[in-house]
Design a protein around this motif. Structure first.
Motif: not given
Length: 190
Positions: A100-117, A131-137
């Protein structure tokens, strides 16, 4: 290729997938549900474990786990150990209710999608492996400047090569031996 960790567990328990690469939590579920058993654990960068991270957009105002309260949070998948389960424990330990502590929760489906979002500002923060960030670098060269690490998890055992209980021992051993032979070559490691 399954669409989710739950689908792999279901396929293995239904007898439709004799072998599966399962993350830590999915392995525990499959073992409890139908006796799936681990034979190998992945070693990456010389380690049999990895860590998760909670990341945030640098413009989100999030500098600590406590700052996640009232923000939009991106998760990978409810059975993702580093992209959901462990980070929810970390958030709860910081005093933010993961339900309940978040304004909204999103299930992005992949680590890359989370980083992009998080990069795009669609989510203020998210949970991924380090560090999943490197996958979209390549696509987002400034991701390291726009998406920061807020917290890192404790060590998490790497994913497994696991077998359904009805796989005969001799077939299982042949598969394990073949995978180890492949992993023993430079091409196989790649």
């Amino acid at each position: 290729v399954a669409t989710s960790y739950a689908a792999v567990v279901e396929a293995m328990c239904a007898g439709n997938a004799p072998v599966g690469w399962l993350n830590t939590f999915s392995y525990i579920l499959a073992n409890e549900q139908c006796g799936v058993d681990v034979s190998l654990a992945t070693v990456r960068r010389g380690q049999p474990y990895y860590t998760g991270q909670i990341i945030a957009n640098v413009d989100s105002g999030i500098d600590s786990l406590e700052d996640l309260e009232g923000k939009t949070m991106c998760w990978v998948d409810p059975l993702s150990t580093s992209g959901y389960i462990i980070p929810r424990v970390m958030v709860a330990a910081a005093g933010v209710d993961p339900d309940t502590g978040f304004a909204e929760q999103v299930e992005a489906g992949s680590h890359d999608n989370v980083v992009i979002a998080v990069y795009n500002g669609d989510c203020d923060a998210g949970a991924t492996f380090v560090d999943a960030r490197t996958a979209i670098q390549d696509e987002f060269p400034d991701v390291m400047e726009k998406v920061k690490i807020v917290a890192e998890s404790p060590q998490i055992p790497n994913d497994t090569v696991s077998f359904a209980p009805d796989v005969p021992d001799d077939i299982r051993q042949q598969i394990v031996d073949a995978l180890l032979d492949i992993a023993g070559t430079e091409e196989g490691q790649e």
